[in-house]
Scaffold this motif. Structure first.
Motif, PDB file in Angstrom:
ATOM      1  N   UNK A 212     -13.586  27.452  -1.899  1.00 43.23           N
ATOM      2  CA  UNK A 212     -12.388  27.933  -1.190  1.00 43.23           C
ATOM      3  C   UNK A 212     -12.566  29.384  -0.727  1.00 43.23           C
ATOM      4  N   UNK A 213     -13.233  30.186  -1.559  1.00 42.30           N
ATOM      5  CA  UNK A 213     -13.389  31.593  -1.170  1.00 42.30           C
ATOM      6  C   UNK A 213     -14.236  31.767   0.088  1.00 42.30           C
ATOM      7  N   UNK A 214     -15.051  30.762   0.403  1.00 44.98           N
ATOM      8  CA  UNK A 214     -15.844  30.922   1.625  1.00 44.98           C
ATOM      9  C   UNK A 214     -14.983  30.792   2.884  1.00 44.98           C
ATOM     10  N   UNK A 215     -13.715  30.417   2.741  1.00 44.46           N
ATOM     11  CA  UNK A 215     -12.809  30.339   3.896  1.00 44.46           C
ATOM     12  C   UNK A 215     -12.096  31.658   4.202  1.00 44.46           C
ATOM     13  N   UNK A 216     -12.191  32.622   3.310  1.00 43.88           N
ATOM     14  CA  UNK A 216     -11.334  33.808   3.410  1.00 43.88           C
ATOM     15  C   UNK A 216     -11.760  34.754   4.526  1.00 43.88           C
TER      16      UNK A 216
ATOM     17  N   UNK B 146      -7.017  40.630  -6.852  1.00 49.07           N
ATOM     18  CA  UNK B 146      -5.628  40.543  -6.395  1.00 49.07           C
ATOM     19  C   UNK B 146      -5.434  39.419  -5.374  1.00 49.07           C
ATOM     20  N   UNK B 147      -6.342  39.341  -4.424  1.00 50.25           N
ATOM     21  CA  UNK B 147      -6.138  38.390  -3.320  1.00 50.25           C
ATOM     22  C   UNK B 147      -6.204  36.941  -3.777  1.00 50.25           C
ATOM     23  N   UNK B 148      -6.683  36.703  -4.985  1.00 52.14           N
ATOM     24  CA  UNK B 148      -6.755  35.317  -5.463  1.00 52.14           C
ATOM     25  C   UNK B 148      -5.382  34.707  -5.730  1.00 52.14           C
ATOM     26  N   UNK B 149      -4.316  35.472  -5.599  1.00 51.78           N
ATOM     27  CA  UNK B 149      -2.986  34.836  -5.576  1.00 51.78           C
ATOM     28  C   UNK B 149      -2.958  33.752  -4.503  1.00 51.78           C
ATOM     29  N   UNK B 150      -3.805  33.880  -3.496  1.00 52.98           N
ATOM     30  CA  UNK B 150      -3.873  32.857  -2.441  1.00 52.98           C
ATOM     31  C   UNK B 150      -4.192  31.479  -3.000  1.00 52.98           C
TER      32      UNK B 150
ATOM     33  N   UNK C 208      -3.609  25.494   4.456  1.00 53.14           N
ATOM     34  CA  UNK C 208      -4.432  24.279   4.502  1.00 53.14           C
ATOM     35  C   UNK C 208      -5.896  24.652   4.701  1.00 53.14           C
ATOM     36  N   UNK C 209      -6.138  25.591   5.600  1.00 51.21           N
ATOM     37  CA  UNK C 209      -7.503  26.041   5.865  1.00 51.21           C
ATOM     38  C   UNK C 209      -8.113  26.704   4.621  1.00 51.21           C
ATOM     39  N   UNK C 210      -7.309  27.507   3.942  1.00 50.97           N
ATOM     40  CA  UNK C 210      -7.833  28.265   2.792  1.00 50.97           C
ATOM     41  C   UNK C 210      -8.302  27.366   1.662  1.00 50.97           C
ATOM     42  N   UNK C 211      -7.660  26.208   1.513  1.00 47.24           N
ATOM     43  CA  UNK C 211      -7.997  25.361   0.372  1.00 47.24           C
ATOM     44  C   UNK C 211      -8.993  24.252   0.721  1.00 47.24           C
ATOM     45  N   UNK C 212      -9.554  24.290   1.931  1.00 44.58           N
ATOM     46  CA  UNK C 212     -10.658  23.359   2.246  1.00 44.58           C
ATOM     47  C   UNK C 212     -11.844  23.661   1.332  1.00 44.58           C
TER      48      UNK C 212
ATOM     49  N   UNK D 204       5.285  34.400   5.694  1.00 42.50           N
ATOM     50  CA  UNK D 204       5.364  33.700   6.978  1.00 42.50           C
ATOM     51  C   UNK D 204       4.000  33.687   7.665  1.00 42.50           C
ATOM     52  N   UNK D 205       3.275  34.789   7.570  1.00 41.21           N
ATOM     53  CA  UNK D 205       1.949  34.837   8.198  1.00 41.21           C
ATOM     54  C   UNK D 205       0.948  33.980   7.423  1.00 41.21           C
ATOM     55  N   UNK D 206       1.168  33.909   6.121  1.00 41.28           N
ATOM     56  CA  UNK D 206       0.229  33.203   5.256  1.00 41.28           C
ATOM     57  C   UNK D 206       0.358  31.685   5.371  1.00 41.28           C
TER      58      UNK D 206
END
Lengths: 479, 479
Positions: free
Chosen positions: B121-125, B96-100, B464-468, B457-459
């Motif tokens: 990217x998942x290592x940023x989560x 589910x969280x991969x909508x990110x 930018x950080x999530x997609x590093x 809004x929180x997301x």
């Protein structure tokens, strides 16, 4: 007094009255480069789209708004903040009224589909049925942001009326078979000449022989002559399946595309629907016609999968320089007239079945180029200087056909790549406002032009009659 | 006093208090016969769906309403007239969280997808990121009528909280690789035991080894032992592609399914995601496990096409008696979590790629059976007598998970065949009300449980950080 006021800015020559301005939106634009060459698509942020006389006059930043150049404020404003503006989608091949048979010819092979389902049911249709079906189809398309469709059917005055009423744009041709004799060809020509430019220019017309397997070579050649004589483009089905190509080779030693070539149809502006049966030897013929701006292909991939026909070889056609437009075909084959679903299915199926399997081919930007510029080219609606006009891009000189999408729904968020969002997640229901020829026809997801409940109420008592299959058939399918 | 009152009707024993009644709808029901055997799907007109204590207690005609048997009127009524009630859809495999990462890993082969996009990217989560993603995913799914999902991911307490808050139902497993060591297995077991039955029973749990290519045979065998010991089913990826099956054969002389067999995983309740690489020799193994009610497969066809992997051989698996459920996989591969699109793509792709091309196979009714009963079976949520409960059909004893569709929009009209309408034309936006466990969570297309703008809004500042992609990767893909 035609003198300029003393404080006129140097931009005054362009300071015309703006009829409609979409303010502060993000806009899908062309000419940005990338996968599709210099014409590739991109996204411009925080721009206005200005419209005068049904044409787009400016797509640019707010600071260049026309009243800053001394013009009066626009007659109408749409707040575009938070919205994505895309060119109204172009459905390059459909039979609008076939929404009447949605779900009535399912899970069968194409022979059964034609001979036992559709062609028997179509013999029940009255002109009024076609009008009701076309109204319903226009409603569906407009609500989903499809503003232009190419329709190849019969009782076409009824379709033209639905276009007029609904506010859509359409390129119409009255279908005929050789079995209709010369009268069929005359009827199609007469319709095309009378209706050319109807609905304030929103109707363009074509000649519409059905297909090489239902129209003889002499008749196809006669259509080519009429096309040249009357400056009318042509729309027909060809090479719909590999089986048709094989049958044509067996019958006459040539492919359906070679038939188009030797009957002169590749020497006139021509829209070919489907082309899933195109073979290697067809490509040089199509390439030559494309080089002269003559030929385009319409691809409606959902029905090809549904009837297990492979798909249009878009990559090979692009390699040959042929514009390939996106289409739904009729809703009796496709289920609906949803081009957003076609965007995604096109991407998925091209990667898997569009030639050599390749997940890198047909990127979202390539799919969007196919669905905008190439669709307009395939319909011969890409030249702002021509009498037919131009659609398919948000750029000055093009007809003002715009869909505004609201991207706030959870299924669209977050957005990392607008092109991917459009191809893989956007849906008709995300379209919030729709403008055709500068006129708002859908506002806040409500269609302003067609009374859908009234159409359905008139239609309901006809349904049992429409789906009878015992009153003959309009033709027999033998590829 | 346990005597009956003197005027009791013979039905009194069933006259319990009704919490919610959907009145006068058309309902998708099972056991009607047809393509899928005696269990086939059909449609019952003008019925009520009654709910008590989160369970469906009655699906039947209005004249049998409970108050006619002396019971008090229901606490809540939904007017179902003009609506079609379907069992809440079941998404049999997602993250589910991969909508990110929606749209952040496009148009690449599967090696690049894992190694250069997703696993970096998942290592940023963070755990909070996963919670926000899961909330957004729950919002998307519930709005579209998907009420249950099987999730295989990490930070699973965050996902369980999103399920609790949103009102969805989910079957959760904390993923682990062999590289996580025994600690990973322990963490997964601990989560599964602690959260089993959470959110008022809406959370069920599983063990979740990642896949045979990331988890060693001894570790898979250890999971099988834990599954039996703790009465927990297992969820893993296997035979995702033909390439994986070939690599497994080269590495160890057996297919991924044979690995499942020899590690004992086919002797416990098991959900296998994907299985596009299943080969002929796997079928008897799967058939034997299916006969004991143990194995089910989840198929998410959109990503298979997108990465040019063929598709799950549903026809062969059905022939072997294996239930195959419908899934979206994560939105980073699928674009969205739209099971309505999957209904259609499943139909189209099964006809073209699901074995021998055959437009007659996988009729709309077969697709709907796959998306309802078989999906519940694949998740081991099909037995009303079990502690896990049963979903996927509108029938007494099943959890009251219902989506009500408004069929009045032009793209759904006219209706000649409700099954075809659902598979080929219905969309998430046609869902008007959604009930989970007897509670209305979507009313008039508005989600009542999650504040989506606050989540976004929180997301936003995190994106930018999530997609590093420079902070290592959680694993390396080597099939």
């Amino acid at each position: 007094m035609d003198q300029s006021p003393p404080d006129a800015s140097p931009h005054d020559a362009t300071a015309q009255r703006v009829d409609l301005r979409v303010e502060g939106c993000t806009a899908l634009v062309h000419g940005v480069g990338g996968d599709e060459g210099p014409d590739g698509i991109g996204f411009a942020e925080d721009v206005d789209v200005e419209v005068s006389g049904g044409l787009i006059t400016r797509v640019g930043p707010a600071r260049e708004r026309s009243e800053h150049q001394g013009a009066p404020p626009p007659a109408e404003v749409l707040d575009g903040r938070g919205f994505l503006a895309v060119p109204g989608l172009v459905n390059c091949h459909t039979h609008a009224a076939m929404v009447l048979f949605r779900g009535a010819a399912e899970d069968v092979d194409v022979h059964t589909w034609f001979n036992e389902r559709i062609w028997p049911m179509e013999s029940n249709l009255t002109e009024r049925d076609v009008e009701l079906g076309a109204l319903l189809a226009c409603a569906e398309m407009l609500l989903g942001g499809t503003t232009t469709f190419a329709d190849h059917y019969f009782h076409m005055y009824a379709v033209a009326r639905a276009v007029e009423v609904s506010g859509a744009r359409a390129d119409l041709g009255w279908a005929s078979f050789s079995s209709d004799g010369e009268a069929g060809r005359e009827r199609g020509l007469d319709f095309a000449l009378r209706q050319r430019g109807a609905a304030g220019g929103r109707v363009t017309t074509r000649l519409a022989p059905h297909a090489p397997y239902t129209v003889s070579e002499p008749d196809l050649a006669a259509f080519a002559v009429l096309a040249r004589e009357h400056d009318l483009p042509v729309h027909l089905h060809a090479a719909e399946t590999a089986e048709q190509t094989r049958a044509s080779l067996e019958r006459s030693g040539v492919t359906p595309v070679q038939v188009l070539d030797r009957t002169g149809l590749l020497d006139v502006p021509l829209l070919v629907a489907h082309a899933t049966g195109v073979v290697e030897t067809d490509l040089p013929l199509l390439a030559r016609a494309a080089e002269r701006g003559l030929v385009g292909v319409a691809s409606s991939p959902r029905f090809y999968l549904k009837s297990a026909h492979g798909t249009t070889p878009i990559r090979a056609l692009r390699g040959a320089g042929v514009p390939v437009g996106m289409a739904t075909d009729g809703a009796a084959s496709n289920g609906d007239l949803d081009l957003w679903a076609s965007l995604e299915v096109t991407s998925l199926v091209q990667k898997s079945l569009g030639g050599e399997a390749d997940p890198r081919w047909m990127t979202s930007r390539q799919v969007l180029h196919h669905a905008t510029t190439q669709s307009a080219q395939a319909l011969h609606l890409a030249d702002p200087g021509s009498a037919r006009g131009a659609v398919g891009r948000l750029a000055p000189g093009h007809r003002a056909d715009v869909a505004l999408l609201d991207l706030s729904a959870p299924h669209l968020q977050p957005v990392h790549d607008l092109a991917a969002t459009l191809v893989h997640a956007a849906r008709p229901g995300d379209v919030r406002h729709v403008v055709v020829d500068g006129r708002v026809v859908v506002r806040d997801r409500r269609l302003l032009t067609v009374d859908v409940p009234a159409v359905l109420a008139e239609l309901r008592p006809r349904l049992a009659e429409l789906t009878r299959r015992d009153a003959g058939r309009i033709q027999t399918y033998e590829p």
